[in-house]
Write a protein that holds these residues in place. Structure first.
Motif, PDB file in Angstrom:
ATOM      1  N   LEU A  88       1.042  -1.189  -0.132  1.00  0.00           N
ATOM      2  CA  LEU A  88       0.167  -0.054  -0.169  1.00  0.00           C
ATOM      3  C   LEU A  88       0.675   1.296  -0.210  1.00  0.00           C
ATOM      4  O   LEU A  88       0.542   2.192  -0.654  1.00  0.00           O
ATOM      5  N   ALA A  89       1.762   1.366   0.814  1.00  0.00           N
ATOM      6  CA  ALA A  89       2.901   2.329   0.991  1.00  0.00           C
ATOM      7  C   ALA A  89       3.482   2.908  -0.284  1.00  0.00           C
ATOM      8  O   ALA A  89       3.659   3.871  -0.716  1.00  0.00           O
ATOM      9  N   ARG A  90       3.895   1.887  -0.847  1.00  0.00           N
ATOM     10  CA  ARG A  90       4.812   2.058  -2.257  1.00  0.00           C
ATOM     11  C   ARG A  90       3.819   2.448  -3.449  1.00  0.00           C
ATOM     12  O   ARG A  90       4.292   3.488  -4.143  1.00  0.00           O
ATOM     13  N   ARG A  91       2.745   1.718  -3.528  1.00  0.00           N
ATOM     14  CA  ARG A  91       1.818   2.441  -4.512  1.00  0.00           C
ATOM     15  C   ARG A  91       1.195   3.682  -4.372  1.00  0.00           C
ATOM     16  O   ARG A  91       1.056   4.714  -5.267  1.00  0.00           O
ATOM     17  N   SER A  92       0.982   3.913  -2.848  1.00  0.00           N
ATOM     18  CA  SER A  92       0.611   5.655  -2.439  1.00  0.00           C
ATOM     19  C   SER A  92       1.527   6.415  -2.864  1.00  0.00           C
ATOM     20  O   SER A  92       1.318   7.582  -3.174  1.00  0.00           O
ATOM     21  N   VAL A  93       2.727   6.055  -2.563  1.00  0.00           N
ATOM     22  CA  VAL A  93       4.006   7.021  -3.064  1.00  0.00           C
ATOM     23  C   VAL A  93       4.107   7.163  -4.454  1.00  0.00           C
ATOM     24  O   VAL A  93       4.151   8.510  -4.834  1.00  0.00           O
ATOM     25  N   ALA A  94       3.634   6.322  -5.169  1.00  0.00           N
ATOM     26  CA  ALA A  94       4.023   6.243  -6.619  1.00  0.00           C
ATOM     27  C   ALA A  94       2.907   7.335  -7.097  1.00  0.00           C
ATOM     28  O   ALA A  94       3.116   8.194  -7.892  1.00  0.00           O
ATOM     29  N   VAL A  95       1.462   7.097  -6.622  1.00  0.00           N
ATOM     30  CA  VAL A  95       0.422   7.953  -7.088  1.00  0.00           C
ATOM     31  C   VAL A  95       0.667   9.462  -6.457  1.00  0.00           C
ATOM     32  O   VAL A  95       0.560  10.458  -7.285  1.00  0.00           O
ATOM     33  N   ALA A  96       1.059   9.488  -5.302  1.00  0.00           N
ATOM     34  CA  ALA A  96       1.227  10.906  -4.742  1.00  0.00           C
ATOM     35  C   ALA A  96       2.391  11.683  -5.279  1.00  0.00           C
ATOM     36  O   ALA A  96       2.025  12.872  -5.538  1.00  0.00           O
ATOM     37  N   SER A  97       3.418  11.018  -5.572  1.00  0.00           N
ATOM     38  CA  SER A  97       4.724  11.831  -6.114  1.00  0.00           C
ATOM     39  C   SER A  97       4.219  12.258  -7.399  1.00  0.00           C
ATOM     40  O   SER A  97       4.620  13.313  -7.765  1.00  0.00           O
ATOM     41  N   ALA A  98       3.719  11.423  -8.434  1.00  0.00           N
ATOM     42  CA  ALA A  98       3.354  11.944  -9.680  1.00  0.00           C
ATOM     43  C   ALA A  98       2.360  13.034  -9.526  1.00  0.00           C
ATOM     44  O   ALA A  98       2.407  14.179 -10.200  1.00  0.00           O
TER      45      ALA A  98
ATOM     46  N   PHE B 140      12.559   5.202 -11.621  1.00  0.00           N
ATOM     47  CA  PHE B 140      13.940   4.968 -12.119  1.00  0.00           C
ATOM     48  C   PHE B 140      14.913   4.362 -11.423  1.00  0.00           C
ATOM     49  O   PHE B 140      15.812   3.922 -11.853  1.00  0.00           O
ATOM     50  N   ARG B 141      14.419   3.971 -10.070  1.00  0.00           N
ATOM     51  CA  ARG B 141      15.449   3.328  -9.066  1.00  0.00           C
ATOM     52  C   ARG B 141      14.770   2.144  -8.293  1.00  0.00           C
ATOM     53  O   ARG B 141      15.071   1.684  -7.395  1.00  0.00           O
ATOM     54  N   GLY B 142      13.463   1.841  -8.783  1.00  0.00           N
ATOM     55  CA  GLY B 142      12.741   0.674  -8.587  1.00  0.00           C
ATOM     56  C   GLY B 142      12.400   0.729  -6.870  1.00  0.00           C
ATOM     57  O   GLY B 142      12.002  -0.210  -6.197  1.00  0.00           O
ATOM     58  N   GLY B 143      12.120   1.964  -6.571  1.00  0.00           N
ATOM     59  CA  GLY B 143      11.337   2.288  -5.332  1.00  0.00           C
ATOM     60  C   GLY B 143      12.257   1.979  -4.271  1.00  0.00           C
ATOM     61  O   GLY B 143      11.970   1.549  -3.013  1.00  0.00           O
ATOM     62  N   ASN B 144      13.502   2.176  -4.187  1.00  0.00           N
ATOM     63  CA  ASN B 144      14.338   2.002  -3.383  1.00  0.00           C
ATOM     64  C   ASN B 144      14.767   3.331  -2.345  1.00  0.00           C
ATOM     65  O   ASN B 144      15.812   3.872  -2.695  1.00  0.00           O
ATOM     66  N   TYR B 145      13.929   3.507  -1.585  1.00  0.00           N
ATOM     67  CA  TYR B 145      14.052   5.113  -0.916  1.00  0.00           C
ATOM     68  C   TYR B 145      15.253   4.802  -0.033  1.00  0.00           C
ATOM     69  O   TYR B 145      15.070   4.248   1.004  1.00  0.00           O
TER      70      TYR B 145
END
Length: 527
Positions: free
Chosen positions: A216-226, A416-421
């Protein structure tokens, strides 16, 4: 009028408005993101998107309820605390507020109930439609309120009636398509989108740091950052557009923001840093960026930017012109409109400056008796507090660019970095959750404080707008509002934090059914 009445009325309304706007930006942004997430769910039928929509929807609901409760009080204050203002411009200001209440607010409030209680009663597509109605209603509410506020910044489509002593609406479309209102609307809602994006990224980063609800967190970051990256760029572009509009409609506000006392020759420079001194009427230790202000304020390299001192001279002349209109108005009123053509012509020729003559009302009982010294002092009253404007604007812009950088970085890592925050990025995202609220409040401070001494720019001084209440009544109600709203804010924060700590509720059966349906087929052994 009693000493302190206007100041207390302003403080009470400012406190109410700024508390209310703590809830508005998140509602604007989360409503769009919820509708987007649910649309993805309807298209893919993946349970994770339904789970995301429900979780962020819970936080939206908490924020929405408290936003409505604080917003209703503001509209009552127009009648209670600002009765002369309401009478003077009610024909124009009341129309957008009435439309907002009848169309946008009822649309939003009606469908928000269906959205929360219709998960098991509506089909997915119908429920998604309801979600988009909530989002559209939220943004339409902002549109009509900002049309009303934009008219106060740039009063168009209205004329003063000397017989009724009121402003009357003559062109609704001019009010509707007021360029200041349109720029303010897009700028404000974009700021709300950034607020929601930073909030979602920050909460999701907290989950990632603790290894909870990773999907959930990764997908939420993807939506919110864009979403937030696009909104941040829009905020900057529309902020620039607001500066350009101020060059035409609110030159004094723009000069105060820049701490620009002297007229700048073309192309004007931008004061990156300085220490404005209102008593000495100069900005000390100024660090300038050549040409920048000319490009922002005039979109050219050939137009000069008027400074505060030149604008004050213009205000003094407008006060003198306004006195001609005031004298003619008194004649028209005394004779019930039966006056010579010369008196009528004198009023019509100078009526646009009548509001400037009214600035003298706080200094003398009869503006026609004002001395040259009082007229000059009234002209300098058109200068807002330069130092607060100068520094608040720069802090707001600094926060805005920092959030743009943060959202850009999270978008880049996601795609571009596979979500490796890195942990530092996640901790920073959590730490800056309050930043968009601070920036938004600063934006409203610049917009409203920079309009002083006017309630309606150039038409109605703030000193004449307030109701004749007692200072004691205002002080008691101000204390009550602050206490109540602080309590509501604490309640909201506790509810939000409790919901975040609890996390999303996973639909185990739906996830199991999805996994069973989409699990890879095992290879059959060769015979």
């Amino acid at each position: 009028m009693e000493f302190g009445l206007v100041e207390l009325s302003r403080l009470q309304f400012a406190a109410t408005a700024m508390y209310h706007f703590l809830f508005v930006p998140l509602t604007l942004g989360l409503s769009i993101m919820l509708a987007t997430m649910e649309t993805v769910y309807v298209m893919t039928r993946r349970p994770i998107w339904r789970q995301m929509t429900k979780f962020w929807g819970t936080l939206f609901g908490i924020n929405f309820v408290l936003g409505v409760s604080t917003g209703i009080t503001m509209e009552f204050q127009f009648g209670m605390n600002w009765s002369y203002y309401s009478n003077y411009v009610g024909d124009i200001f009341g129309a957008p507020l009435a439309i907002e209440g009848l169309m946008a607010f009822f649309l939003e409030a009606t469908f928000v109930g269906l959205w929360f209680f219709g998960w098991e009663k509506l089909r997915p597509r119908a429920h998604m439609f309801v979600g988009w109605c909530v989002a559209i209603g939220s943004n339409f509410s902002a549109l009509w309120i900002l049309i009303a506020n934009g008219w106060m910044q740039n009063p168009v489509g209205a004329e003063f009636n000397p017989m009724t002593m009121r402003m009357e609406l003559v062109d609704f479309y001019a009010v509707l398509f007021n360029p200041v209102a349109q720029a303010k609307f897009v700028h404000t809602v974009s700021a709300g989108y950034v607020t929601a994006a930073i909030f979602v990224v920050g909460v999701s980063s907290w989950y990632l740091l603790r290894g909870r609800h990773i999907d959930l967190a990764r997908r939420s970051v993807a939506v919110a950052s864009a979403f937030g990256l696009a909104a941040s760029l829009s905020v900057i572009v529309l902020g620039d557009e607001s500066g350009y509009e101020a060059t035409h409609n609110q030159k004094m506000k723009l000069a105060a923001i820049e701490g620009m006392w002297e007229t700048e020759e073309a192309p004007a420079s931008f004061n990156l840093f300085g220490i404005p001194d209102q008593e000495a009427r100069e900005t000390k230790y100024a660090i300038k960026i050549p040409w920048a202000m000319g490009m922002i304020g005039t979109r050219s390299l050939t137009e000069e930017m008027p400074g505060i001192k030149e604008l004050v001279e213009g205000s003094e002349q407008r006060i003198r012109n306004g006195l001609i209109a005031y004298d003619a108005l008194m004649d028209i009123r005394a004779n019930k409109g039966d006056v010579t053509p010369e008196v009528t012509a004198a009023f019509e020729d100078h009526s646009d400056d009548l509001g400037y003559a009214m600035l003298l009302s706080s200094m003398v009982e009869d503006p026609m008796t004002a001395t040259d010294e009082q007229i000059e002092a009234a002209a300098w009253k058109t200068v807002p507090g330069v130092a607060p404007m100068f520094w608040t604007f720069r802090l707001m812009v600094g926060f805005g660019f920092f959030m743009l950088g943060m959202l850009t970085y999270m978008f880049w890592v996601t795609n571009f970095r596979g979500g490796n925050y890195p942990k530092l990025a996640l901790k920073t995202a959590v730490f800056i959750i309050p930043m968009p609220w601070l920036a938004a409040e600063m934006g409203w401070f610049v917009a409203e404080f920079g309009r002083q001494p006017w309630t309606v720019d150039g038409l109605l001084p703030t000193a004449l707008s307030a109701s004749h209440l007692s200072v004691w009544d205002l002080a008691v109600t101000l204390g009550g509002f602050v206490a109540l709203y602080t309590t509501l804010l604490i309640i909201e924060m506790k509810l939000m934090l409790a919901a975040i700590r609890k996390g999303p509720v996973q639909d185990v059966e739906a996830v199991a059914a999805w996994n069973a349906k989409h699990a890879p087929v095992a290879a059959q052994p060769a015979e």
